[in-house]
Design a protein around this motif. Structure first.
Motif, mmCIF file in Angstrom:
data_model
loop_
_atom_site.group_PDB
_atom_site.id
_atom_site.type_symbol
_atom_site.label_atom_id
_atom_site.label_comp_id
_atom_site.label_asym_id
_atom_site.label_seq_id
_atom_site.Cartn_x
_atom_site.Cartn_y
_atom_site.Cartn_z
ATOM 1 N N ALA A 3 -56.273 34.364 13.000
ATOM 2 C CA ALA A 3 -55.530 34.522 14.240
ATOM 3 C C ALA A 3 -55.800 35.903 14.818
ATOM 4 O O ALA A 3 -56.072 36.845 14.088
ATOM 5 C CB ALA A 3 -54.046 34.345 13.969
ATOM 6 N N ILE A 4 -55.736 36.006 16.136
ATOM 7 C CA ILE A 4 -55.953 37.292 16.793
ATOM 8 C C ILE A 4 -54.752 38.176 16.504
ATOM 9 O O ILE A 4 -53.610 37.776 16.684
ATOM 10 C CB ILE A 4 -56.148 37.102 18.304
ATOM 11 N N ALA A 5 -55.033 39.392 16.056
ATOM 12 C CA ALA A 5 -53.962 40.334 15.747
ATOM 13 C C ALA A 5 -53.246 40.738 17.024
ATOM 14 O O ALA A 5 -53.854 40.839 18.084
ATOM 15 C CB ALA A 5 -54.530 41.563 15.045
ATOM 16 N N SER A 6 -51.959 40.987 16.948
ATOM 17 C CA SER A 6 -51.189 41.330 18.143
ATOM 18 C C SER A 6 -50.953 42.824 18.266
ATOM 19 O O SER A 6 -50.245 43.261 19.156
ATOM 20 C CB SER A 6 -49.852 40.589 18.129
ATOM 21 N N THR A 7 -51.539 43.623 17.394
ATOM 22 C CA THR A 7 -51.351 45.060 17.446
ATOM 23 C C THR A 7 -52.032 45.618 18.691
ATOM 24 O O THR A 7 -53.181 45.317 18.962
ATOM 25 C CB THR A 7 -51.951 45.735 16.196
ATOM 26 N N ILE A 8 -51.348 46.442 19.456
ATOM 27 C CA ILE A 8 -51.886 47.041 20.666
ATOM 28 C C ILE A 8 -51.797 48.557 20.506
ATOM 29 O O ILE A 8 -50.779 49.093 20.094
ATOM 30 C CB ILE A 8 -51.079 46.602 21.912
ATOM 31 N N VAL A 9 -52.885 49.255 20.861
ATOM 32 C CA VAL A 9 -52.854 50.715 20.814
ATOM 33 C C VAL A 9 -52.120 51.226 22.047
ATOM 34 O O VAL A 9 -51.897 50.492 22.999
ATOM 35 C CB VAL A 9 -54.274 51.311 20.709
ATOM 36 N N ALA A 10 -51.801 52.503 22.046
ATOM 37 C CA ALA A 10 -50.958 53.075 23.096
ATOM 38 C C ALA A 10 -51.514 52.852 24.502
ATOM 39 O O ALA A 10 -50.764 52.630 25.440
ATOM 40 C CB ALA A 10 -50.767 54.565 22.847
ATOM 41 N N ALA A 11 -52.809 52.880 24.682
ATOM 42 C CA ALA A 11 -53.396 52.736 26.019
ATOM 43 C C ALA A 11 -53.348 51.292 26.502
ATOM 44 O O ALA A 11 -53.692 51.008 27.639
ATOM 45 C CB ALA A 11 -54.836 53.232 26.011
ATOM 46 N N GLY A 12 -52.951 50.359 25.646
ATOM 47 C CA GLY A 12 -52.860 48.971 26.048
ATOM 48 C C GLY A 12 -54.089 48.158 25.710
ATOM 49 O O GLY A 12 -54.129 46.969 25.969
ATOM 50 N N ALA A 13 -55.109 48.751 25.147
ATOM 51 C CA ALA A 13 -56.328 48.024 24.767
ATOM 52 C C ALA A 13 -56.115 47.374 23.415
ATOM 53 O O ALA A 13 -55.370 47.884 22.570
ATOM 54 C CB ALA A 13 -57.505 48.990 24.700
ATOM 55 N N PRO A 14 -56.761 46.214 23.163
ATOM 56 C CA PRO A 14 -56.592 45.574 21.861
ATOM 57 C C PRO A 14 -57.208 46.421 20.750
ATOM 58 O O PRO A 14 -58.142 47.184 20.979
ATOM 59 C CB PRO A 14 -57.343 44.246 22.016
ATOM 60 N N SER A 15 -56.669 46.282 19.558
ATOM 61 C CA SER A 15 -57.221 47.011 18.435
ATOM 62 C C SER A 15 -58.632 46.506 18.146
ATOM 63 O O SER A 15 -59.026 45.428 18.596
ATOM 64 C CB SER A 15 -56.343 46.822 17.194
ATOM 65 N N ALA A 16 -59.407 47.275 17.396
ATOM 66 C CA ALA A 16 -60.782 46.880 17.073
ATOM 67 C C ALA A 16 -60.809 45.566 16.304
ATOM 68 O O ALA A 16 -61.678 44.727 16.530
ATOM 69 C CB ALA A 16 -61.467 47.991 16.264
ATOM 70 N N VAL A 17 -59.829 45.345 15.420
ATOM 71 C CA VAL A 17 -59.784 44.106 14.639
ATOM 72 C C VAL A 17 -59.492 42.922 15.557
ATOM 73 O O VAL A 17 -60.130 41.879 15.468
ATOM 74 C CB VAL A 17 -58.737 44.213 13.506
ATOM 75 N N ALA A 18 -58.532 43.076 16.465
ATOM 76 C CA ALA A 18 -58.208 41.994 17.396
ATOM 77 C C ALA A 18 -59.390 41.711 18.307
ATOM 78 O O ALA A 18 -59.714 40.561 18.589
ATOM 79 C CB ALA A 18 -56.964 42.343 18.200
ATOM 80 N N ALA A 19 -60.045 42.770 18.788
ATOM 81 C CA ALA A 19 -61.213 42.591 19.661
ATOM 82 C C ALA A 19 -62.316 41.865 18.910
ATOM 83 O O ALA A 19 -62.930 40.936 19.447
ATOM 84 C CB ALA A 19 -61.703 43.941 20.173
ATOM 85 N N ALA A 20 -62.571 42.253 17.669
ATOM 86 C CA ALA A 20 -63.625 41.608 16.886
ATOM 87 C C ALA A 20 -63.310 40.133 16.684
ATOM 88 O O ALA A 20 -64.187 39.273 16.826
ATOM 89 C CB ALA A 20 -63.803 42.316 15.542
ATOM 90 N N SER A 21 -62.067 39.800 16.366
ATOM 91 C CA SER A 21 -61.669 38.409 16.174
ATOM 92 C C SER A 21 -61.831 37.617 17.470
ATOM 93 O O SER A 21 -62.291 36.476 17.464
ATOM 94 C CB SER A 21 -60.226 38.349 15.675
ATOM 95 N N ASP A 22 -61.470 38.224 18.598
ATOM 96 C CA ASP A 22 -61.634 37.574 19.893
ATOM 97 C C ASP A 22 -63.122 37.346 20.186
ATOM 98 O O ASP A 22 -63.511 36.280 20.674
ATOM 99 C CB ASP A 22 -61.004 38.426 20.989
#
Length: 197
Positions: A3-22
């Motif tokens: 599943a895509i991780a729901s963690t978001i960094v402060a700037a609002g961009a997806p985390s590297a793990v979520a981006a990689a999964s996407d």
């Protein structure tokens, strides 16, 4: 697929793990769409192939270069008969997928009728996508006999279609290593059995 991780960094961009999964999901969708256009069956995603792909993409990202996994045949378990692999690095999923489809060898891997499973492993490093696409033909019955075929003689890298990313590389198809023949019974054992009558 994870599943895509729901963690978001402060700037609002997806985390590297979520981006990689996407990105992995995007590659899967694009590959299955290409196969559907040709009337080929969809490939199911195998978790073990995803894990192997992620590990290899991580090694490539660490070195900032691409190469084929020399241990792929040993890392893939299960009842497989043929394996294939595409690797690449680039700025976007669209760029990488287009490069794979514009290369006859990589396109052949994506559209090979033998496959029934795939695993896409992505690692993002400094806005560069490193991808390993693993394709497998697996039998799910345990009683069938393994058949093999010769792998292509070479796997030349293709020229990139733009200068913004490295050329993807295609490995030749791999076949399982033959199982060793059972050891014959010794003459001593046969002699002992002859004296039992």
């Amino acid at each position: 697929m994870a599943a895509i991780a729901s963690t978001i960094v402060a700037a609002g961009a997806p985390s590297a793990v979520a981006a990689a999964s996407d990105f992995e999901s995007q590659f899967v969708s694009k590959i299955n769409a290409e196969r559907a256009k040709k009337g080929l069956s969809r490939l199911s995603v195998a978790g073990d192939l995803v894990s192997i792909g992620r590990r290899h993409s991580g090694r490539m990202a660490d070195k900032g270069s691409i190469w084929h996994n020399p241990n792929l045949a040993d890392e893939v378990s299960g009842n497989w008969t043929v394996l294939g692999e595409n690797v690449g690095m680039g700025p976007t999923v669209d760029n990488l997928h287009a490069a794979f489809m514009n290369s006859p060898g990589h396109r052949a891997n994506i559209l090979d009728n033998d496959w029934n499973e795939m695993g896409i492993g992505v690692v993002v490093d400094n806005k560069t996508i490193y991808v390993t696409e693993i394709f497998a033909a697996r039998r799910h019955a345990t009683t069938t006999t393994v058949t093999t075929r010769a792998a292509p003689a070479s796997s030349a890298a293709v020229a990139p279609t733009t200068s913004s990313y490295s050329a993807p590389a295609r490995a030749p198809k791999l076949q399982p290593k033959p199982k060793p023949a059972p050891k014959p019974r010794t003459v001593k054992l046969l002699a002992q059995m002859a004296h039992l009558d």
